[in-house]
Design a protein around this motif. Structure first.
Motif, mmCIF file in Angstrom:
data_model
loop_
_atom_site.group_PDB
_atom_site.id
_atom_site.type_symbol
_atom_site.label_atom_id
_atom_site.label_comp_id
_atom_site.label_asym_id
_atom_site.label_seq_id
_atom_site.Cartn_x
_atom_site.Cartn_y
_atom_site.Cartn_z
ATOM 1 N N LEU A 132 5.084 -40.110 -22.071
ATOM 2 C CA LEU A 132 6.428 -39.750 -22.068
ATOM 3 C C LEU A 132 7.312 -41.035 -23.055
ATOM 4 O O LEU A 132 6.614 -42.086 -23.107
ATOM 5 C CB LEU A 132 7.114 -39.553 -20.648
ATOM 6 N N SER A 133 8.360 -40.429 -23.518
ATOM 7 C CA SER A 133 9.265 -41.253 -24.169
ATOM 8 C C SER A 133 10.579 -41.752 -23.354
ATOM 9 O O SER A 133 11.080 -40.730 -23.054
ATOM 10 C CB SER A 133 9.513 -40.672 -25.589
ATOM 11 N N PRO A 134 11.007 -42.818 -23.433
ATOM 12 C CA PRO A 134 12.322 -43.080 -22.356
ATOM 13 C C PRO A 134 13.384 -42.539 -23.048
ATOM 14 O O PRO A 134 14.232 -42.235 -22.222
ATOM 15 C CB PRO A 134 12.039 -44.785 -22.534
ATOM 16 N N GLN A 135 13.542 -42.246 -24.247
ATOM 17 C CA GLN A 135 14.712 -41.485 -24.732
ATOM 18 C C GLN A 135 14.815 -40.109 -24.128
ATOM 19 O O GLN A 135 16.051 -39.495 -24.372
ATOM 20 C CB GLN A 135 14.790 -41.546 -26.367
ATOM 21 N N TYR A 136 13.778 -39.415 -23.575
ATOM 22 C CA TYR A 136 13.829 -38.202 -22.903
ATOM 23 C C TYR A 136 14.223 -38.286 -21.665
ATOM 24 O O TYR A 136 14.178 -36.915 -21.110
ATOM 25 C CB TYR A 136 12.653 -37.428 -23.331
ATOM 26 N N ILE A 137 14.251 -39.265 -20.722
ATOM 27 C CA ILE A 137 14.487 -39.440 -19.613
ATOM 28 C C ILE A 137 15.883 -40.179 -19.159
ATOM 29 O O ILE A 137 15.875 -41.307 -19.691
ATOM 30 C CB ILE A 137 13.576 -40.147 -18.851
ATOM 31 N N LYS A 138 16.717 -39.473 -18.196
ATOM 32 C CA LYS A 138 17.971 -40.303 -17.961
ATOM 33 C C LYS A 138 17.700 -40.604 -16.505
ATOM 34 O O LYS A 138 17.094 -39.738 -15.715
ATOM 35 C CB LYS A 138 19.065 -39.176 -18.076
ATOM 36 N N LYS B 75 3.497 -40.537 -10.287
ATOM 37 C CA LYS B 75 3.212 -39.857 -11.796
ATOM 38 C C LYS B 75 2.818 -38.540 -11.825
ATOM 39 O O LYS B 75 3.212 -37.762 -12.525
ATOM 40 C CB LYS B 75 2.268 -40.725 -12.300
ATOM 41 N N ARG B 76 2.029 -38.197 -10.698
ATOM 42 C CA ARG B 76 1.697 -36.625 -10.483
ATOM 43 C C ARG B 76 3.011 -35.706 -10.292
ATOM 44 O O ARG B 76 2.949 -34.716 -11.084
ATOM 45 C CB ARG B 76 0.782 -36.511 -9.310
ATOM 46 N N LEU B 77 3.830 -36.140 -9.569
ATOM 47 C CA LEU B 77 4.960 -35.260 -9.493
ATOM 48 C C LEU B 77 5.746 -35.307 -10.790
ATOM 49 O O LEU B 77 6.214 -34.039 -11.153
ATOM 50 C CB LEU B 77 5.823 -35.882 -8.449
ATOM 51 N N LEU B 78 5.894 -36.554 -11.336
ATOM 52 C CA LEU B 78 6.598 -36.585 -12.703
ATOM 53 C C LEU B 78 5.971 -35.675 -13.670
ATOM 54 O O LEU B 78 6.599 -34.660 -14.621
ATOM 55 C CB LEU B 78 6.844 -37.968 -13.158
ATOM 56 N N LYS B 79 4.610 -35.549 -13.830
ATOM 57 C CA LYS B 79 4.049 -34.779 -14.798
ATOM 58 C C LYS B 79 4.092 -33.117 -14.296
ATOM 59 O O LYS B 79 4.208 -32.331 -15.352
ATOM 60 C CB LYS B 79 2.521 -35.233 -14.695
ATOM 61 N N GLN C 284 7.626 -46.387 -15.941
ATOM 62 C CA GLN C 284 7.028 -47.404 -16.936
ATOM 63 C C GLN C 284 5.690 -47.291 -17.494
ATOM 64 O O GLN C 284 5.279 -47.559 -18.581
ATOM 65 C CB GLN C 284 7.407 -48.992 -16.559
ATOM 66 N N GLU C 285 4.890 -46.965 -16.462
ATOM 67 C CA GLU C 285 3.480 -46.988 -16.757
ATOM 68 C C GLU C 285 3.264 -45.696 -17.514
ATOM 69 O O GLU C 285 2.300 -45.705 -18.589
ATOM 70 C CB GLU C 285 2.771 -46.680 -15.470
ATOM 71 N N MET C 286 4.038 -44.427 -17.480
ATOM 72 C CA MET C 286 3.611 -43.381 -18.311
ATOM 73 C C MET C 286 4.255 -43.834 -19.588
ATOM 74 O O MET C 286 3.669 -43.063 -20.562
ATOM 75 C CB MET C 286 4.628 -42.403 -17.693
ATOM 76 N N VAL C 287 5.412 -44.396 -19.836
ATOM 77 C CA VAL C 287 5.746 -45.037 -21.099
ATOM 78 C C VAL C 287 4.537 -45.768 -21.811
ATOM 79 O O VAL C 287 4.302 -45.391 -22.936
ATOM 80 C CB VAL C 287 7.092 -45.591 -20.896
ATOM 81 N N SER C 288 4.231 -46.594 -21.230
ATOM 82 C CA SER C 288 2.878 -47.580 -21.610
ATOM 83 C C SER C 288 1.613 -46.621 -22.321
ATOM 84 O O SER C 288 1.102 -47.129 -23.202
ATOM 85 C CB SER C 288 2.498 -48.495 -20.709
ATOM 86 N N ALA C 289 1.672 -45.663 -21.533
ATOM 87 C CA ALA C 289 0.273 -44.638 -21.736
ATOM 88 C C ALA C 289 0.646 -43.609 -22.614
ATOM 89 O O ALA C 289 -0.181 -42.716 -22.997
ATOM 90 C CB ALA C 289 -0.166 -44.126 -20.248
#
Length: 256
Positions: A169-175, A125-129, A161-166
């Motif tokens: 991020l929005s899933p439509q912006y990630i492929k 999650k740190r890397l994704l952010k 998934q945890e980032m979406v729940s929190a």
């Protein structure tokens, strides 16, 4: 990186930032053969350092800057134990080969990272952010081929998934893409739906990819040079799959 050479070069050539994250140090693969005896923890760590250096050379040949290559330093072959049996950072997995329950490497994204599922997901999650990616690619070969590849996908998807729940991020912006070396829908079986994509690649790009593999000297780089494929016989396309509903089906892979 082997399944992503076309997309890698496309990103490099049109100046799209691209980052590579390797979950393990590769310390178990071929270590005994490299030293010609069973590896001690110190030798395994040295071998992992060598494998990481070779990986940087491979990606460098494809044009990826060193600063865009990251390692988590998990024990080679131990991802399944971490994912399935060691969720709590207070009770991490003890790698017999490395004689450690945390990453012993200094040149990694998070030194002393506990070998525990929650700790690994937090690091992802740190890397994704930090990256804010629009596209995420993971391996997804069969479990009988290499458990690290399968569980790499699990760590990444759980982090997303945890980032979406929190609402981070929005899933439509990630492929989310998985490589198509094997069939990720059936081996292992998953509940996801996929769409298949074909990327046509120039011979020059595939020649670079062939040459890049020679940098893996600890894994048979000389043999790869002996199997040189003529330019006109190089594959000119790569196939990968987009996971269409990765934000759904939480928990389906929580047990072996």
């Amino acid at each position: 990186e082997g399944g992503w050479d076309g997309l890698t070069r496309a990103a490099i050539e049109i100046h799209i930032p691209i980052h590579f994250v390797y979950f393990t140090g590769g310390d178990a693969g071929s270590c005994d053969r490299y030293y010609e005896h069973s590896c001690s923890p110190a030798e395994a760590m040295n071998f992992g350092t060598l494998r990481m250096a070779e990986t940087r050379a491979v990606l460098g040949h494809l044009g990826v800057p060193k600063d865009d290559i990251y390692f988590l330093g998990l024990p080679d072959g131990g991802s399944g134990e971490i994912w399935y049996h060691h969720p709590d950072p207070a009770r991490p997995y003890l790698s017999v080969l490395l004689a450690s329950d945390h990453t012993p490497y200094s040149n990694v994204f998070q030194p002393n990272l506990p070998f525990a599922r929650e700790a690994v997901v937090a690091a992802v999650k740190r890397l994704l952010k930090a990256f804010h990616p629009e596209v995420v690619g993971t391996a997804h070969p069969p479990a009988e081929g290499h458990i690290d590849h399968v569980v790499c996908n699990y760590f990444v998807v759980k982090a997303l998934q945890e980032m979406v729940s929190a609402k981070e991020l929005s899933p439509q912006y990630i492929k989310l893409y998985v490589d198509r070396v094997y069939n990720p829908k059936t081996i292992p079986s998953t509940p996801y739906h996929y769409s298949e994509h074909v990327l046509y690649v120039s011979g020059e790009v595939m020649a670079l990819r062939q040459e890049a593999g020679w940098y893996y000297q600890s894994q048979g780089g000389n043999r790869a040079q002996g199997r040189l494929r003529d330019f006109n016989k190089l594959l000119r396309k790569t196939v990968y799959r987009q996971v269409l509903d990765w934000e759904e089906h939480q928990g389906w892979n929580s047990t072996p």
